[in-house]
Design a protein around this motif. Structure first.
Motif, PDB file in Angstrom:
ATOM      1  N   VAL A 222       0.970  -1.162   0.020  1.00 20.55           N
ATOM      2  CA  VAL A 222       0.195  -0.031   0.108  1.00 20.55           C
ATOM      3  C   VAL A 222       1.005   1.117  -0.076  1.00 20.55           C
ATOM      4  O   VAL A 222       0.605   2.215  -0.778  1.00 20.55           O
ATOM      5  CB  VAL A 222      -0.740   0.171   1.103  1.00 20.55           C
ATOM      6  CG1 VAL A 222      -1.723   1.437   1.306  1.00 20.55           C
ATOM      7  CG2 VAL A 222      -2.068  -1.031   1.138  1.00 20.55           C
ATOM      8  N   GLY A 226       0.709   1.257  -3.644  1.00 25.35           N
ATOM      9  CA  GLY A 226      -0.775   1.826  -3.790  1.00 25.35           C
ATOM     10  C   GLY A 226      -0.930   3.160  -3.498  1.00 25.35           C
ATOM     11  O   GLY A 226      -1.637   3.802  -4.260  1.00 25.35           O
ATOM     12  N   TRP A 230      -2.287   5.605  -6.688  1.00 21.54           N
ATOM     13  CA  TRP A 230      -3.806   5.852  -6.274  1.00 21.54           C
ATOM     14  C   TRP A 230      -3.920   7.460  -6.489  1.00 21.54           C
ATOM     15  O   TRP A 230      -4.825   8.099  -6.965  1.00 21.54           O
ATOM     16  CB  TRP A 230      -4.300   5.388  -5.030  1.00 21.54           C
ATOM     17  CG  TRP A 230      -5.862   5.701  -4.788  1.00 21.54           C
ATOM     18  CD1 TRP A 230      -6.038   6.433  -3.698  1.00 21.54           C
ATOM     19  CD2 TRP A 230      -6.901   5.351  -5.371  1.00 21.54           C
ATOM     20  NE1 TRP A 230      -7.657   6.555  -3.880  1.00 21.54           N
ATOM     21  CE2 TRP A 230      -7.945   6.013  -4.855  1.00 21.54           C
ATOM     22  CE3 TRP A 230      -7.045   4.659  -6.606  1.00 21.54           C
ATOM     23  CZ2 TRP A 230      -9.226   5.980  -5.334  1.00 21.54           C
ATOM     24  CZ3 TRP A 230      -8.256   4.299  -7.203  1.00 21.54           C
ATOM     25  CH2 TRP A 230      -9.537   4.993  -6.281  1.00 21.54           C
ATOM     26  N   VAL A 356      -2.621  -4.410  -5.301  1.00 19.43           N
ATOM     27  CA  VAL A 356      -2.723  -3.008  -5.212  1.00 19.43           C
ATOM     28  C   VAL A 356      -3.071  -2.259  -6.599  1.00 19.43           C
ATOM     29  O   VAL A 356      -4.087  -1.450  -6.580  1.00 19.43           O
ATOM     30  CB  VAL A 356      -1.827  -2.297  -4.607  1.00 19.43           C
ATOM     31  CG1 VAL A 356      -1.697  -2.514  -2.998  1.00 19.43           C
ATOM     32  CG2 VAL A 356      -0.524  -2.220  -5.197  1.00 19.43           C
ATOM     33  N   THR A 357      -2.361  -2.807  -7.589  1.00 17.00           N
ATOM     34  CA  THR A 357      -2.839  -2.210  -9.084  1.00 17.00           C
ATOM     35  C   THR A 357      -4.340  -2.744  -9.538  1.00 17.00           C
ATOM     36  O   THR A 357      -4.967  -1.980  -9.940  1.00 17.00           O
ATOM     37  CB  THR A 357      -1.678  -2.774 -10.065  1.00 17.00           C
ATOM     38  OG1 THR A 357      -1.630  -4.203  -9.925  1.00 17.00           O
ATOM     39  CG2 THR A 357      -0.427  -1.951  -9.714  1.00 17.00           C
ATOM     40  N   ILE A 360      -6.691  -0.496  -7.734  1.00 20.80           N
ATOM     41  CA  ILE A 360      -6.701   0.793  -8.241  1.00 20.80           C
ATOM     42  C   ILE A 360      -7.541   1.045  -9.460  1.00 20.80           C
ATOM     43  O   ILE A 360      -8.267   1.736  -9.829  1.00 20.80           O
ATOM     44  CB  ILE A 360      -5.197   1.206  -8.662  1.00 20.80           C
ATOM     45  CG1 ILE A 360      -4.327   1.695  -7.363  1.00 20.80           C
ATOM     46  CG2 ILE A 360      -5.251   2.773  -9.618  1.00 20.80           C
ATOM     47  CD1 ILE A 360      -3.077   1.963  -7.556  1.00 20.80           C
ATOM     48  N   TRP A 367     -10.627  -1.025  -3.540  1.00 20.64           N
ATOM     49  CA  TRP A 367     -10.226  -0.785  -2.295  1.00 20.64           C
ATOM     50  C   TRP A 367     -10.972  -1.121  -1.079  1.00 20.64           C
ATOM     51  O   TRP A 367     -10.480  -1.792  -0.079  1.00 20.64           O
ATOM     52  CB  TRP A 367      -9.966   0.785  -2.151  1.00 20.64           C
ATOM     53  CG  TRP A 367      -8.682   1.401  -2.952  1.00 20.64           C
ATOM     54  CD1 TRP A 367      -8.590   2.173  -3.870  1.00 20.64           C
ATOM     55  CD2 TRP A 367      -7.423   0.752  -2.778  1.00 20.64           C
ATOM     56  NE1 TRP A 367      -7.391   2.406  -4.402  1.00 20.64           N
ATOM     57  CE2 TRP A 367      -6.486   1.680  -3.512  1.00 20.64           C
ATOM     58  CE3 TRP A 367      -6.702  -0.050  -1.691  1.00 20.64           C
ATOM     59  CZ2 TRP A 367      -5.057   1.373  -3.597  1.00 20.64           C
ATOM     60  CZ3 TRP A 367      -5.298  -0.445  -1.639  1.00 20.64           C
ATOM     61  CH2 TRP A 367      -4.544   0.555  -2.582  1.00 20.64           C
TER      62      TRP A 367
END
Length: 404
Positions: A222, A226, A230, A356-357, A360, A367
């Motif tokens: 993150v 992330g 983001w 995390v991608t 996104i 999320w």
């Protein structure tokens, strides 16, 4: 060992801040080559954790750690000697193996030397390590302000010197007692029966626990991937917020890791901590999702709240992970078990960026699901380790032999 942690992490902070830039501007690699090199070296480095732990169950821990530190120093120096892609890949892989081995070996040393106070020791060690990272990053920023390729080379040399210094400091550390090895002398003859060894690869409960740990370590991705992506993706907050949130993360860890450690000082307490940890992860995911729904001020506040939540989760999980990974391991094979546990963090380095991608790419819903999945995994782990902790002594195995 705490001094070693500071020296080691300061050197690592020097290199981590500029490694991509070094390979780009000094070695002349393309973006694709740099990405492939980092991914390949990281994949090979995964083997370092179980390999280092297994060796440490059979040989003196300080000698193994000394060897690993020297190996890391040699790998860093070797990077300075060539721009050949194959050699750079090989040297980076050796360094990655050493990094993952050193991480497990320092944890094992703490486990053996700190005994029942291992959770507090871990908290202090983690605080010092974060301070070292910050010092290294600041030094790297100052060096890069001077410009020129020589600055990158000096930073890499500084990384190598930190490993050499760590190796020399290791010589001053006493060998901690171990239930996995027996040292004999004329006054203490060899035992008739060697202590039985347990194979972590055949321990289904521990392997399942390590699998859940891989998910809980996603908080690392993150902050490294992330949040910056983001912030760039949403476009309603200034990009300068990303490094400020990383600073906030480091400051919180330095200030709060030790106080929070007391809530997980025993295995049963660590297990109970998994429930509030679950709620914290879920809150972090929701805050990230809400950051896409408001204006600049609202998004900034929600992103800051998410960073705070994930940092608290990171600190709580560090305490839980440290205690349970040791409490679930038999005393005669702590090195091997902690080595297998180290695979969780290594695997997360590959899985984390993808997770995390994906969050996104799917927006706020992604999320929310990201936080919910980690929260659910906390509850699964809470249930998973219950029976094992009832049967496993919660204190460190009694010491039978000392080398002093």
């Amino acid at each position: 060992m705490l001094v070693i942690a500071l020296v080691d992490r300061t050197g690592s902070g020097l290199w981590a801040a500029v490694s991509v830039l070094y390979f780009t501007y000094v070695s002349g690699l393309s973006v694709a080559e740099v990405g492939t090199l980092a991914a390949t070296a990281g994949a090979i480095g995964i083997a370092g954790a179980p390999l280092g732990g297994r060796i440490a169950d059979r040989f003196p821990l300080t000698r193994v750690l000394l060897t690993v530190q020297l190996l890391r120093a040699l790998a860093s120096v070797a990077l300075l000697t060539t721009n050949d892609y194959a050699l750079l890949l090989a040297f980076s892989a050796v360094g990655s193996l050493g990094d993952r081995s050193a991480s497990v070996l320092t944890r094992l040393y703490a486990t053996r030397v700190a005994g029942p106070d291992r959770v507090r020791y871990q908290a202090v060690q983690r605080t010092i390590a974060n301070a070292g990272w910050a010092l290294g990053g600041l030094a790297a920023a100052g060096a890069l302000a001077l410009g020129g390729t020589a600055a990158y080379q000096w930073l890499l040399a500084g990384d190598a010197l930190s490993f050499l210094a760590s190796a020399l400091l290791t010589l001053r550390c006493g060998e901690p007692p171990s239930a996995s090895r027996t040292v004999t002398s004329s006054k203490s003859p060899a035992p008739a029966v060697e202590p039985p060894r347990t194979n972590p690869w055949r321990d289904r409960t521990y392997l399942a626990y390590v699998a859940t740990e891989t998910v809980l370590f996603l908080d690392d991705a993150v902050f490294k991937v992330g949040l910056p992506l983001w912030i760039a993706h949403t476009g309603n907050v200034p990009h300068g917020l990303a490094p400020l949130l990383l600073v906030l993360n480091n400051v919180m860890v330095v200030a709060l890791q030790v106080p929070l450690a007391r809530f997980g000082a025993t295995a049963s307490a660590a297990r109970r901590l998994l429930l509030p940890l679950s709620a914290t992860f879920a809150l972090g995911g929701v805050a990230m999702a809400l950051s896409a729904t408001g204006g600049t001020v609202g998004a900034t506040l929600f992103l800051t709240g998410s960073a705070v939540a994930f940092t608290v989760a990171e600190m709580l999980h560090a305490t839980v992970s440290w205690e349970l990974s040791v409490a679930l391991a038999p005393g005669t094979a702590q090195g091997s078990y902690l080595g297998v546990h180290g695979l969780a963090q290594s695997a997360q380095r590959s899985v984390g960026p993808l997770a995390v991608t994906a969050a996104i790419a799917t927006g706020p819903v992604g999320w929310t699901c990201f936080g919910a999945i980690i929260a659910l995994t906390c509850t699964i782990q809470h249930r998973l380790v219950r029976g094992r902790l009832i049967r496993t002594p919660l204190s460190v195995p009694p010491v039978t032999v000392s080398e002093h």
